[in-house]
Write a protein that holds these residues in place. Structure first.
Motif, PDB file in Angstrom:
ATOM      1  N   SER A 164      47.363  35.293  31.843  1.00 54.71           N
ATOM      2  CA  SER A 164      48.540  35.161  30.975  1.00 54.71           C
ATOM      3  C   SER A 164      48.367  36.075  29.765  1.00 54.71           C
ATOM      4  N   PRO A 165      49.481  36.576  29.188  1.00 54.89           N
ATOM      5  CA  PRO A 165      49.368  37.434  28.009  1.00 54.89           C
ATOM      6  C   PRO A 165      49.233  36.662  26.701  1.00 54.89           C
ATOM      7  N   LYS A 166      49.097  35.343  26.773  1.00 55.63           N
ATOM      8  CA  LYS A 166      49.096  34.504  25.570  1.00 55.63           C
ATOM      9  C   LYS A 166      47.706  34.396  24.938  1.00 55.63           C
ATOM     10  N   CYS A 167      47.073  35.518  24.666  1.00 61.78           N
ATOM     11  CA  CYS A 167      45.762  35.557  23.996  1.00 61.78           C
ATOM     12  C   CYS A 167      44.715  34.702  24.702  1.00 61.78           C
ATOM     13  N   ILE A 168      44.741  34.711  26.037  1.00 58.09           N
ATOM     14  CA  ILE A 168      43.762  33.962  26.814  1.00 58.09           C
ATOM     15  C   ILE A 168      42.354  34.452  26.470  1.00 58.09           C
ATOM     16  N   ASP A 169      41.437  33.519  26.244  1.00 56.40           N
ATOM     17  CA  ASP A 169      40.043  33.844  25.893  1.00 56.40           C
ATOM     18  C   ASP A 169      39.977  34.788  24.682  1.00 56.40           C
ATOM     19  N   LYS A 170      40.979  34.670  23.802  1.00 54.30           N
ATOM     20  CA  LYS A 170      41.072  35.502  22.580  1.00 54.30           C
ATOM     21  C   LYS A 170      41.268  36.985  22.888  1.00 54.30           C
ATOM     22  N   ARG A 171      41.780  37.281  24.076  1.00 51.54           N
ATOM     23  CA  ARG A 171      42.087  38.678  24.438  1.00 51.54           C
ATOM     24  C   ARG A 171      43.535  38.959  24.022  1.00 51.54           C
ATOM     25  N   CYS A 172      43.689  39.239  22.729  1.00 55.58           N
ATOM     26  CA  CYS A 172      45.018  39.478  22.160  1.00 55.58           C
ATOM     27  C   CYS A 172      45.305  40.977  22.176  1.00 55.58           C
ATOM     28  N   TYR A 173      45.723  41.481  23.331  1.00 60.48           N
ATOM     29  CA  TYR A 173      45.941  42.917  23.518  1.00 60.48           C
ATOM     30  C   TYR A 173      47.416  43.262  23.328  1.00 60.48           C
ATOM     31  N   ASP A 174      47.701  44.534  23.151  1.00 57.04           N
ATOM     32  CA  ASP A 174      49.073  45.027  23.112  1.00 57.04           C
ATOM     33  C   ASP A 174      49.487  45.303  24.557  1.00 57.04           C
ATOM     34  N   TYR A 175      49.803  44.215  25.263  1.00 51.53           N
ATOM     35  CA  TYR A 175      50.003  44.298  26.710  1.00 51.53           C
ATOM     36  C   TYR A 175      51.135  45.240  27.113  1.00 51.53           C
ATOM     37  N   SER A 189      44.621  36.398  38.136  1.00 52.38           N
ATOM     38  CA  SER A 189      45.176  35.048  38.244  1.00 52.38           C
ATOM     39  C   SER A 189      44.133  34.094  38.817  1.00 52.38           C
ATOM     40  N   TYR A 190      43.069  33.962  38.065  1.00 53.49           N
ATOM     41  CA  TYR A 190      41.969  33.054  38.408  1.00 53.49           C
ATOM     42  C   TYR A 190      41.174  32.794  37.134  1.00 53.49           C
ATOM     43  N   ASP A 191      40.175  31.923  37.233  1.00 57.39           N
ATOM     44  CA  ASP A 191      39.465  31.465  36.024  1.00 57.39           C
ATOM     45  C   ASP A 191      40.469  30.919  35.006  1.00 57.39           C
ATOM     46  N   GLU A 192      41.491  30.249  35.502  1.00 62.48           N
ATOM     47  CA  GLU A 192      42.554  29.755  34.623  1.00 62.48           C
ATOM     48  C   GLU A 192      42.149  28.495  33.856  1.00 62.48           C
ATOM     49  N   GLN A 193      40.934  28.008  34.149  1.00 64.10           N
ATOM     50  CA  GLN A 193      40.383  26.890  33.361  1.00 64.10           C
ATOM     51  C   GLN A 193      39.273  27.388  32.431  1.00 64.10           C
ATOM     52  N   SER A 194      39.306  28.659  32.086  1.00 65.64           N
ATOM     53  CA  SER A 194      38.276  29.190  31.183  1.00 65.64           C
ATOM     54  C   SER A 194      38.393  28.587  29.795  1.00 65.64           C
ATOM     55  N   GLN A 195      39.586  28.120  29.458  1.00 72.98           N
ATOM     56  CA  GLN A 195      39.799  27.381  28.211  1.00 72.98           C
ATOM     57  C   GLN A 195      40.598  26.123  28.543  1.00 72.98           C
ATOM     58  N   ILE A 196      39.918  24.966  28.519  1.00 71.85           N
ATOM     59  CA  ILE A 196      40.571  23.685  28.803  1.00 71.85           C
ATOM     60  C   ILE A 196      40.800  22.967  27.482  1.00 71.85           C
ATOM     61  N   CYS A 262      36.349  22.662  26.343  1.00 72.11           N
ATOM     62  CA  CYS A 262      35.859  22.603  27.724  1.00 72.11           C
ATOM     63  C   CYS A 262      36.232  23.879  28.464  1.00 72.11           C
ATOM     64  N   SER A 263      35.530  24.123  29.551  1.00 71.70           N
ATOM     65  CA  SER A 263      35.812  25.335  30.323  1.00 71.70           C
ATOM     66  C   SER A 263      35.268  25.198  31.736  1.00 71.70           C
ATOM     67  N   ASP A 264      35.702  26.151  32.598  1.00 66.89           N
ATOM     68  CA  ASP A 264      35.183  26.167  33.967  1.00 66.89           C
ATOM     69  C   ASP A 264      33.726  26.618  34.020  1.00 66.89           C
TER      70      ASP A 264
END
Length: 365
Positions: A164-175, A189-196, A262-264
Motif C-alpha cells: 500500500s502507498p500509505k507509508c507502510i513500514d515508514k516507507r513514505c515515498y513519492d509514489y 502484495s505480501y508481508d501485509e502483517q509487517s505492522q499489526i 506486533c508484526s509477522d
C-alpha cells in the motif's frame, strides 16, 4: 611502426576482455530484449537452477537476485524474456548526486557486461517526507531509468513498492513521481502483517480485500494501472500460538516493527514446497478463511505447541489474478520462483503447475 603498435594494442585490449564475449551458443541471444508482451509476468530468482523448471510460456522478466548465471541469461533471451539486475543501495549514499551517478554508471556497465536487460530497484528503506532521502530516491529512479534507456535500448527499470502507498513500514515515498520515472512498479502484495496495529493474532499474508483496496489507492493517486505489477507470495508464515481459542484464533508473541506493537516477524517464513508436505500431517488439513479469502492450517510440534500457518495457494492467487485483468494492470509476479517443489514427484509437479497457472487463470496451456 606506429600502425603495428596500434594493431598489437588493439589485440591486447581484445584479449584482456574489454569487449565481453557472448557466452551463448547463438550470438543474437546476447542482444537485449526489446519487445513488450501484453501481460508482464515478473519472476524473482534467488539463484541455483530452479529456473530450468519455470513455466517459460508465461515468464516475461526475471530479476536475478542470486549469483549471475550466463546460462539463465541465454535461456531467458531464447524465450523472449528479460533478465534484469538487482539494484540495492543504502539510501543515504544516494543523497549526493555524484554518488548517485557513479552507482548508476556501475550498474549500467554491469548490465552491459552481462548482456542483461535492465534493473529492479529494491530499496525498502524507511524514508520520511521531510528528509533529503525523499527527493533523492525519486531522483535515483529517474536518473537510473534515463541512463539505462539511453545505454541499453529497450531496457526495463522497475521499482519495488510496499503493498500500500500509505507509508507502510515508514516507507513514505513519492509514489506518483517514482511511477512516472520508471517503467513499472512491482507491488509487494505480501508481508501485509509487517505492522499489526490491532489484535496480535495470526492472519493472512496477503488478505484479498486489503490487497485489492491498496491497488485502488495507487490508482487513485493517478498512477497508471499499466505501471502496476501485482506481486503475490509463494511462501507463508508459520506462527507459534501463545493461545489458541475455541474459534481457532491464534494469539502470537508481540514483536514490534517500525512503530507497530506486533508484526509477522513473530512468525517464520515457509516455502510453498514445505507447506504442501507439512499440511498432510497437520491436525486440521487445509482450512479456508472466507473473510480474508486465504487458506491456512494448524499443527502441533514435537513439544505439543500449536502452530497456525497462513499462505497462498492457486485458489487465493487466482482470485487476485482476476483483478489484474479486470483493472488492466501491467501484470503479475511472485516472490519468488524458487519456492515450489520442482522435483519429479507427480503430486509436486501438479502442485507447481497449478501455482504457475494461477498467475494467468484465463491463459490456455
Amino acid at each position: 611502426m606506429f600502425l603495428l603498435l596500434l594493431i598489437v594494442l588493439s589485440a591486447c585490449l581484445s584479449a584482456a576482455g574489454s569487449v565481453p564475449a557472448c557466452p551463448c551458443a547463438e550470438e543474437q541471444l546476447c542482444q537485449p530484449v526489446q519487445h513488450e508482451r501484453e501481460l508482464e509476468v515478473f519472476v524473482f530468482d534467488v539463484g541455483g537452477k530452479a529456473w530450468k523448471s519455470y513455466d517459460w510460456s508465461k515468464v516475461t522478466t526475471v530479476a536475478a537476485f542470486g549469483k549471475y548465471d550466463a546460462e539463465l541469461m541465454c535461456y531467458a533471451h531464447s524465450k523472449g524474456a528479460r533478465l534484469v539486475l538487482k539494484g540495492d543501495v543504502p539510501l543515504p549514499d544516494m543523497v549526493d548526486e555524484t554518488n548517485r551517478t557513479t552507482w548508476i554508471k556501475e550498474k549500467v556497465n554491469l548490465a552491459k557486461s552481462q548482456f542483461m536487460d535492465g534493473i529492479n530497484i529494491d530499496i525498502e528503506q524507511a524514508v520520511d517526507k521531510s528528509s533529503p532521502e525523499y527527493s533523492a530516491l525519486t531522483a535515483l529512479v529517474k536518473e537510473t531509468t534515463d541512463m539505462f534507456h539511453k545505454e541499453i535500448p529497450g531496457s526495463q527499470v522497475s521499482f519495488d513498492v510496499a503493498w500500500s502507498p500509505k507509508c507502510i513500514d515508514k516507507r513514505c515515498y513519492d509514489y506518483t513521481a517514482i511511477a512516472d520515472a520508471c517503467d513499472l512498479l512491482f507491488v509487494m502484495s505480501y508481508d501485509e502483517q509487517s505492522q499489526i496495529w490491532g489484535d496480535c493474532i495470526a492472519m493472512a499474508n496477503s488478505p484479498f480485500n486489503q490487497t485489492l483496496a491498496a491497488y485502488d489507492q495507487y490508482i487513485e493517486m493517478k498512477i497508471d494501472p499499466k505501471k502496476l505489477v501485482m506481486g503475490v507470495p509463494w511462501y507463508g508464515y508459520d506462527y507459534v500460538c501463545l493461545n489458541f481459542s475455541q474459534e481457532g484464533v491464534c494469539t502470537i508473541p508481540k514483536v514490534p516493527f517500525r512503530g507497530a506493537p506486533c508484526s509477522d516477524a513473530s512468525g517464520k517464513q515457509i516455502p510453498y514446497s514445505i507447506m504442501m508436505k507439512q499440511i498432510n500431517s497437520s491436525t486440521s488439513g487445509r482450512l479456508w478463511d472466507e473473510i480474508q479469502q486465504a487458506p491456512y492450517y494448524n499443527y502441533k510440534d514435537k513439544d505439543g505447541k500449536i502452530h497456525q500457518v497462513w499462505y497462498d495457494d492457486p485458489e487465493s492467487i487466482s482470485l487476485k489474478a482476476a483483478y489484474v485483468g479486470e483493472k488492466g494492470l501491467r501484470g503479475i509476479g511472485m516472490w519468488n520462483g524458487n519456492l515450489l517443489d520442482y522435483s519429479n514427484d507427480p503430486v509436486a509437479k501438479q502442485q507447481s503447475a497449478d501455482m504457475w497457472n494461477a498467475l494467468v487463470p484465463n491463459q490456455q496451456k
